[in-house]
Design a protein around this motif. Structure first.
Motif, PDB file in Angstrom:
ATOM      1  N   HIS A 149       0.864  -1.177   0.000  1.00  0.00           N
ATOM      2  CA  HIS A 149       0.000   0.000   0.000  1.00  0.00           C
ATOM      3  C   HIS A 149       0.900   1.225   0.000  1.00  0.00           C
ATOM      4  O   HIS A 149       1.842   1.320   0.785  1.00  0.00           O
ATOM      5  CB  HIS A 149      -0.912   0.042   1.227  1.00  0.00           C
ATOM      6  N   VAL A 150       0.619   2.167  -0.915  1.00  0.00           N
ATOM      7  CA  VAL A 150       1.461   3.353  -1.064  1.00  0.00           C
ATOM      8  C   VAL A 150       0.652   4.612  -0.800  1.00  0.00           C
ATOM      9  O   VAL A 150      -0.544   4.676  -1.086  1.00  0.00           O
ATOM     10  CB  VAL A 150       2.101   3.427  -2.471  1.00  0.00           C
ATOM     11  N   ARG A 151       1.325   5.611  -0.245  1.00  0.00           N
ATOM     12  CA  ARG A 151       0.778   6.956  -0.087  1.00  0.00           C
ATOM     13  C   ARG A 151       1.671   7.905  -0.878  1.00  0.00           C
ATOM     14  O   ARG A 151       2.873   7.984  -0.608  1.00  0.00           O
ATOM     15  CB  ARG A 151       0.732   7.368   1.384  1.00  0.00           C
ATOM     16  N   MET A 152       1.106   8.601  -1.847  1.00  0.00           N
ATOM     17  CA  MET A 152       1.868   9.524  -2.688  1.00  0.00           C
ATOM     18  C   MET A 152       1.713  10.936  -2.136  1.00  0.00           C
ATOM     19  O   MET A 152       0.602  11.471  -2.083  1.00  0.00           O
ATOM     20  CB  MET A 152       1.381   9.419  -4.131  1.00  0.00           C
ATOM     21  N   VAL A 198       6.898   9.659  -1.116  1.00  0.00           N
ATOM     22  CA  VAL A 198       6.084   8.455  -1.082  1.00  0.00           C
ATOM     23  C   VAL A 198       6.319   7.699   0.214  1.00  0.00           C
ATOM     24  O   VAL A 198       7.405   7.769   0.810  1.00  0.00           O
ATOM     25  CB  VAL A 198       6.406   7.547  -2.294  1.00  0.00           C
ATOM     26  N   GLU A 199       5.288   7.006   0.652  1.00  0.00           N
ATOM     27  CA  GLU A 199       5.385   6.149   1.837  1.00  0.00           C
ATOM     28  C   GLU A 199       4.783   4.790   1.503  1.00  0.00           C
ATOM     29  O   GLU A 199       3.747   4.706   0.832  1.00  0.00           O
ATOM     30  CB  GLU A 199       4.624   6.786   3.001  1.00  0.00           C
ATOM     31  N   VAL A 200       5.454   3.737   1.932  1.00  0.00           N
ATOM     32  CA  VAL A 200       4.925   2.374   1.810  1.00  0.00           C
ATOM     33  C   VAL A 200       4.603   1.916   3.219  1.00  0.00           C
ATOM     34  O   VAL A 200       5.498   1.609   4.004  1.00  0.00           O
ATOM     35  CB  VAL A 200       5.946   1.423   1.144  1.00  0.00           C
ATOM     36  N   ASP A 201       3.321   1.884   3.572  1.00  0.00           N
ATOM     37  CA  ASP A 201       2.958   1.601   4.961  1.00  0.00           C
ATOM     38  C   ASP A 201       2.454   0.174   5.180  1.00  0.00           C
ATOM     39  O   ASP A 201       2.053  -0.177   6.286  1.00  0.00           O
ATOM     40  CB  ASP A 201       1.943   2.611   5.489  1.00  0.00           C
ATOM     41  N   MET A 202       2.475  -0.644   4.124  1.00  0.00           N
ATOM     42  CA  MET A 202       2.137  -2.059   4.291  1.00  0.00           C
ATOM     43  C   MET A 202       2.766  -2.867   3.176  1.00  0.00           C
ATOM     44  O   MET A 202       2.790  -2.441   2.019  1.00  0.00           O
ATOM     45  CB  MET A 202       0.622  -2.271   4.261  1.00  0.00           C
TER      46      MET A 202
END
Length: 334
Positions: A149-152, A198-202
């Protein structure tokens, strides 16, 4: 014997162009791309660098919801893990069924998919979405999955699309060439990007290729390597995405090292919960209880003992609680 492949193999850190080209020049794998939202940003990289005929069997985008439902079946939400899983299953099965007789003995098949919402005129909030790949690491073997799961975090739509494309290439390259080194694969996801973008939180590994990969340790790696400030998994050890668990829920958090969980610690938690559920705005709602540990709580002499970490998690799991690992040293940031 191709000198281009040999040169790429020797390089320690490849840029996005080199990664996409390396995939295209490897004749031993073949796959499909299915992307919903933010354009065909990942597939575009493989067309751009040349040699895409060696990689891409099909690329598609089902933007219309009715069309998407007709292909993959209905989902409660279109940007969700459920939708991504249906996309991977459908596209991989079609690919394998149609090409196994012709190429199955010497080809590693894969299906890449993403379902994403990016910043737009009608959606000014941050972009986020699900991305995954189903792949064979050897011809003829049962497939394995990697889901993230990514957060842009970019402020402009074009920048978010660029981030999505780079992240997708990183995931595909890592899955195909670093699947035996999950920690290296995780570190490579942010190549060409930064935590500000960007963040990959899962992340979740599954299937025969990742039988030895403990997803709890992989979640820890996301936080250690700076891809996310926090990672979460439930009492069953299943990695979860925070928004899935916390959306519209009342939350009770207890921070500690939990080495071990003492009677005092547990008593504080029970008494706090008993008081919280008496609040008028909470009565009748489900309360999510989080037991949170920071990287500092886990560090001994600057090093995290993975066995000690798993032992603590096992103890917390017996209490039936969701575990949160974070890099928020200051409590107000948590």
């Amino acid at each position: 014997r191709d000198p281009t492949i040999a040169q790429l193999m020797k390089s320690d850190r490849l840029d996005t162009h080199q990664k996409a080209l390396r995939v295209n020049l490897d004749a031993g794998k073949y796959g499909v791309f299915a992307e919903i939202g933010a354009g065909q940003e990942v597939a575009r990289w493989f067309f751009r660098v040349g040699g895409a005929a060696g990689t891409i069997a099909k690329t598609m985008s089902a933007y219309d919801m009715t069309i998407s439902d007709a292909i993959y079946g209905p989902s409660k939400r279109y940007v969700s893990r459920e939708r991504l899983q249906k996309m991977l299953e459908h596209e991989y099965e079609l690919l394998y069924e149609r090409l196994k007789e012709k190429r199955g003995s010497n080809t590693r098949f894969f299906a890449f998919a993403d379902t994403v919402t990016a910043r737009s005129f009608t959606r000014p909030d941050e972009g986020q979405g699900w991305m995954g790949i189903r792949l064979q690491t050897q011809p003829g073997e049962a497939p394995s999955d990697i889901i993230i799961h990514v957060r842009m975090l970019d402020k402009e739509n074009v920048q978010q699309q660029e981030t999505l494309g780079i992240m997708g290439v990183n995931l595909i390259h890592g899955a195909l060439f670093l699947h035996s080194q999950p920690e290296e694969l995780i570190a490579s996801l942010i190549d060409g990007l930064s935590p500000e973008r960007v963040e990959v939180d899962m992340i979740k590994f599954s299937g025969p290729a990742f039988e030895k990969a403990d997803n709890r340790l992989m979640s820890l790696q996301l936080v250690q390597k700076g891809l996310s400030n926090a990672a979460m998994f439930n009492a069953d050890g299943e990695v979860v995405q925070a928004a899935e668990v916390l959306y519209k829920k009342a939350i009770l958090v207890e921070r500690g090292s939990f080495r071990p969980v003492t009677k005092t610690t547990y008593h504080m938690l029970q008494c706090s919960l008993a008081q919280l559920i008496q609040e008028p705005q909470i009565q009748g709602d489900q309360v999510v209880v989080l037991l949170e540990m920071t990287l500092k709580n886990l560090t001994d002499g600057g090093v995290i003992d993975h066995r000690d970490f798993l032992d603590r998690v096992d103890i917390l799991s017996t209490l039936g609680k969701t575990v949160l690992i974070s890099n928020y040293l200051e409590y107000h940031r948590l």
